[in-house]
Design a protein around this motif. Structure first.
Motif, PDB file in Angstrom:
ATOM      1  N   ASP A  35      10.388  -6.508  -3.449  1.00 55.71           N
ATOM      2  CA  ASP A  35       9.997  -5.104  -3.546  1.00 55.71           C
ATOM      3  C   ASP A  35       8.567  -4.946  -4.062  1.00 55.71           C
ATOM      4  N   VAL A  36       7.646  -5.654  -3.403  1.00 53.19           N
ATOM      5  CA  VAL A  36       6.228  -5.583  -3.758  1.00 53.19           C
ATOM      6  C   VAL A  36       5.414  -5.185  -2.528  1.00 53.19           C
ATOM      7  N   GLY A  37       4.231  -4.659  -2.759  1.00 58.00           N
ATOM      8  CA  GLY A  37       3.367  -4.217  -1.681  1.00 58.00           C
ATOM      9  C   GLY A  37       2.301  -5.215  -1.296  1.00 58.00           C
ATOM     10  N   ALA A  38       2.239  -6.333  -2.022  1.00 54.47           N
ATOM     11  CA  ALA A  38       1.233  -7.352  -1.724  1.00 54.47           C
ATOM     12  C   ALA A  38       1.684  -8.696  -2.283  1.00 54.47           C
ATOM     13  N   LEU A  39       1.179  -9.751  -1.654  1.00 50.24           N
ATOM     14  CA  LEU A  39       1.440 -11.117  -2.108  1.00 50.24           C
ATOM     15  C   LEU A  39       0.119 -11.802  -2.389  1.00 50.24           C
ATOM     16  N   LEU A  40       0.098 -12.624  -3.421  1.00 50.11           N
ATOM     17  CA  LEU A  40      -1.052 -13.491  -3.614  1.00 50.11           C
ATOM     18  C   LEU A  40      -0.910 -14.630  -2.616  1.00 50.11           C
ATOM     19  N   VAL A  41      -2.003 -15.029  -2.026  1.00 51.36           N
ATOM     20  CA  VAL A  41      -2.000 -16.157  -1.101  1.00 51.36           C
ATOM     21  C   VAL A  41      -2.595 -17.332  -1.864  1.00 51.36           C
ATOM     22  N   LEU A  42      -1.744 -18.330  -2.121  1.00 50.89           N
ATOM     23  CA  LEU A  42      -2.166 -19.487  -2.908  1.00 50.89           C
ATOM     24  C   LEU A  42      -2.204 -20.737  -2.054  1.00 50.89           C
ATOM     25  N   ASP A  43      -3.337 -21.412  -2.103  1.00 50.52           N
ATOM     26  CA  ASP A  43      -3.500 -22.705  -1.453  1.00 50.52           C
ATOM     27  C   ASP A  43      -3.382 -23.736  -2.570  1.00 50.52           C
ATOM     28  N   GLY A  44      -2.167 -24.231  -2.777  1.00 50.11           N
ATOM     29  CA  GLY A  44      -1.888 -25.033  -3.970  1.00 50.11           C
ATOM     30  C   GLY A  44      -1.891 -24.081  -5.153  1.00 50.11           C
ATOM     31  N   ASN A  45      -2.758 -24.342  -6.120  1.00 49.63           N
ATOM     32  CA  ASN A  45      -2.896 -23.442  -7.273  1.00 49.63           C
ATOM     33  C   ASN A  45      -4.103 -22.518  -7.150  1.00 49.63           C
ATOM     34  N   ARG A  46      -4.847 -22.653  -6.065  1.00 48.25           N
ATOM     35  CA  ARG A  46      -6.088 -21.885  -5.869  1.00 48.25           C
ATOM     36  C   ARG A  46      -5.808 -20.575  -5.141  1.00 48.25           C
ATOM     37  N   LEU A  47      -6.366 -19.480  -5.657  1.00 50.73           N
ATOM     38  CA  LEU A  47      -6.231 -18.186  -4.998  1.00 50.73           C
ATOM     39  C   LEU A  47      -7.065 -18.197  -3.721  1.00 50.73           C
ATOM     40  N   ALA A  48      -6.385 -18.056  -2.582  1.00 51.14           N
ATOM     41  CA  ALA A  48      -7.071 -18.048  -1.295  1.00 51.14           C
ATOM     42  C   ALA A  48      -7.268 -16.634  -0.770  1.00 51.14           C
ATOM     43  N   GLY A  49      -6.422 -15.700  -1.242  1.00 50.82           N
ATOM     44  CA  GLY A  49      -6.524 -14.329  -0.768  1.00 50.82           C
ATOM     45  C   GLY A  49      -5.357 -13.494  -1.226  1.00 50.82           C
ATOM     46  N   VAL A  50      -5.284 -12.303  -0.651  1.00 50.84           N
ATOM     47  CA  VAL A  50      -4.173 -11.380  -0.897  1.00 50.84           C
ATOM     48  C   VAL A  50      -3.722 -10.863   0.461  1.00 50.84           C
ATOM     49  N   PHE A  51      -2.409 -10.784   0.647  1.00 49.59           N
ATOM     50  CA  PHE A  51      -1.850 -10.191   1.858  1.00 49.59           C
ATOM     51  C   PHE A  51      -1.099  -8.939   1.433  1.00 49.59           C
ATOM     52  N   SER A  52      -1.485  -7.800   2.005  1.00 47.04           N
ATOM     53  CA  SER A  52      -0.897  -6.525   1.605  1.00 47.04           C
ATOM     54  C   SER A  52      -0.328  -5.767   2.799  1.00 47.04           C
ATOM     55  N   GLU A  53       0.398  -4.711   2.480  1.00 47.66           N
ATOM     56  CA  GLU A  53       0.911  -3.828   3.524  1.00 47.66           C
ATOM     57  C   GLU A  53      -0.243  -3.285   4.366  1.00 47.66           C
ATOM     58  N   MET A  93      -7.819   0.040 -13.889  1.00 46.42           N
ATOM     59  CA  MET A  93      -7.663   1.309 -13.164  1.00 46.42           C
ATOM     60  C   MET A  93      -8.992   1.760 -12.574  1.00 46.42           C
ATOM     61  N   ALA A  94     -10.061   1.600 -13.330  1.00 44.68           N
ATOM     62  CA  ALA A  94     -11.387   1.998 -12.844  1.00 44.68           C
ATOM     63  C   ALA A  94     -11.803   1.161 -11.637  1.00 44.68           C
ATOM     64  N   ILE A  95     -11.573  -0.144 -11.700  1.00 47.56           N
ATOM     65  CA  ILE A  95     -11.916  -1.036 -10.583  1.00 47.56           C
ATOM     66  C   ILE A  95     -11.104  -0.668  -9.342  1.00 47.56           C
ATOM     67  N   MET A  96      -9.792  -0.519  -9.521  1.00 45.53           N
ATOM     68  CA  MET A  96      -8.933  -0.220  -8.378  1.00 45.53           C
ATOM     69  C   MET A  96      -9.279   1.125  -7.749  1.00 45.53           C
ATOM     70  N   THR A  97      -9.592   2.111  -8.581  1.00 49.43           N
ATOM     71  CA  THR A  97      -9.967   3.429  -8.066  1.00 49.43           C
ATOM     72  C   THR A  97     -11.294   3.362  -7.332  1.00 49.43           C
ATOM     73  N   ASP A  98     -12.274   2.693  -7.920  1.00 47.49           N
ATOM     74  CA  ASP A  98     -13.611   2.598  -7.329  1.00 47.49           C
ATOM     75  C   ASP A  98     -13.608   1.814  -6.018  1.00 47.49           C
ATOM     76  N   LYS A  99     -12.833   0.742  -5.970  1.00 46.84           N
ATOM     77  CA  LYS A  99     -12.841  -0.144  -4.791  1.00 46.84           C
ATOM     78  C   LYS A  99     -11.727   0.164  -3.787  1.00 46.84           C
ATOM     79  N   HIS A 100     -10.902   1.164  -4.093  1.00 45.31           N
ATOM     80  CA  HIS A 100      -9.792   1.565  -3.209  1.00 45.31           C
ATOM     81  C   HIS A 100      -8.839   0.411  -2.924  1.00 45.31           C
ATOM     82  N   ILE A 101      -8.452  -0.282  -3.987  1.00 47.74           N
ATOM     83  CA  ILE A 101      -7.489  -1.372  -3.859  1.00 47.74           C
ATOM     84  C   ILE A 101      -6.308  -1.096  -4.775  1.00 47.74           C
ATOM     85  N   ARG A 102      -5.180  -1.739  -4.484  1.00 50.92           N
ATOM     86  CA  ARG A 102      -3.956  -1.462  -5.240  1.00 50.92           C
ATOM     87  C   ARG A 102      -3.483  -2.631  -6.082  1.00 50.92           C
ATOM     88  N   HIS A 103      -4.077  -3.800  -5.899  1.00 52.56           N
ATOM     89  CA  HIS A 103      -3.630  -4.993  -6.625  1.00 52.56           C
ATOM     90  C   HIS A 103      -4.830  -5.825  -7.061  1.00 52.56           C
TER      91      HIS A 103
END
Length: 143
Positions: A35-53, A93-103
């Motif tokens: 029940d989440v709107g986005a997943l972290l994309v991990l290449d091993g332990n490294r953050l490779a990206g985010v996959f969202s709705e 909250m300021a970052i998410m509002t300014d950049k129009h992102i949710r996660h």
């Protein structure tokens, strides 16, 4: 305001992640299961990206791609903003509002992922903190 380190300590949810080579269909299944709107994309332990709705809607559905045959790495957001555990909820909250992102992923100095905060999490935490302050002020006035 709480820092993200304090927020994570009180949050009892695991990090929901997927590998870049997995299919979009598998990502959608995980998102529904947790029940989440986005997943972290991990290449091993490294953050490779985010996959969202939003990625799904704009990069799969609108382009007529198949969820069964498309890899997450093909449609994820690869350039990801992130925050550190010392960041405040208010700053998030300021970052998410300014950049129009949710996660926002939360990364330690060594770039290891320790969590994620959603705009919903930030709003709930802000409301909770404001209610605490209101209660304290009411108790003070009643004395």
């Amino acid at each position: 305001m709480k820092t993200l380190r304090q927020f994570i300590a009180g949050k009892n949810k695991p990090i929901v992640a997927i590998a870049p080579e997995e299919t979009v269909l598998r990502a959608l299944e995980l998102m529904a299961e947790h029940d989440v709107g986005a997943l972290l994309v991990l290449d091993g332990n490294r953050l490779a990206g985010v996959f969202s709705e939003r990625d799904y809607a704009r990069k799969v559905i609108l382009l007529g791609k198949s969820s069964r045959n498309t890899k997450v790495s093909e449609v994820m957001t690869g350039k990801v903003l992130y925050v550190t555990p010392e960041t405040s909820i208010e700053e998030c909250m300021a970052i998410m509002t300014d950049k129009h992102i949710r996660h926002l992923p939360i990364l330690e100095a060594d770039q290891s992922v320790i969590g994620v905060i959603s705009i919903g999490d930030a709003v709930k935490e802000t409301i909770s903190q404001q209610q605490f302050i209101i209660n304290q002020l009411e108790n003070y006035i009643k004395r």
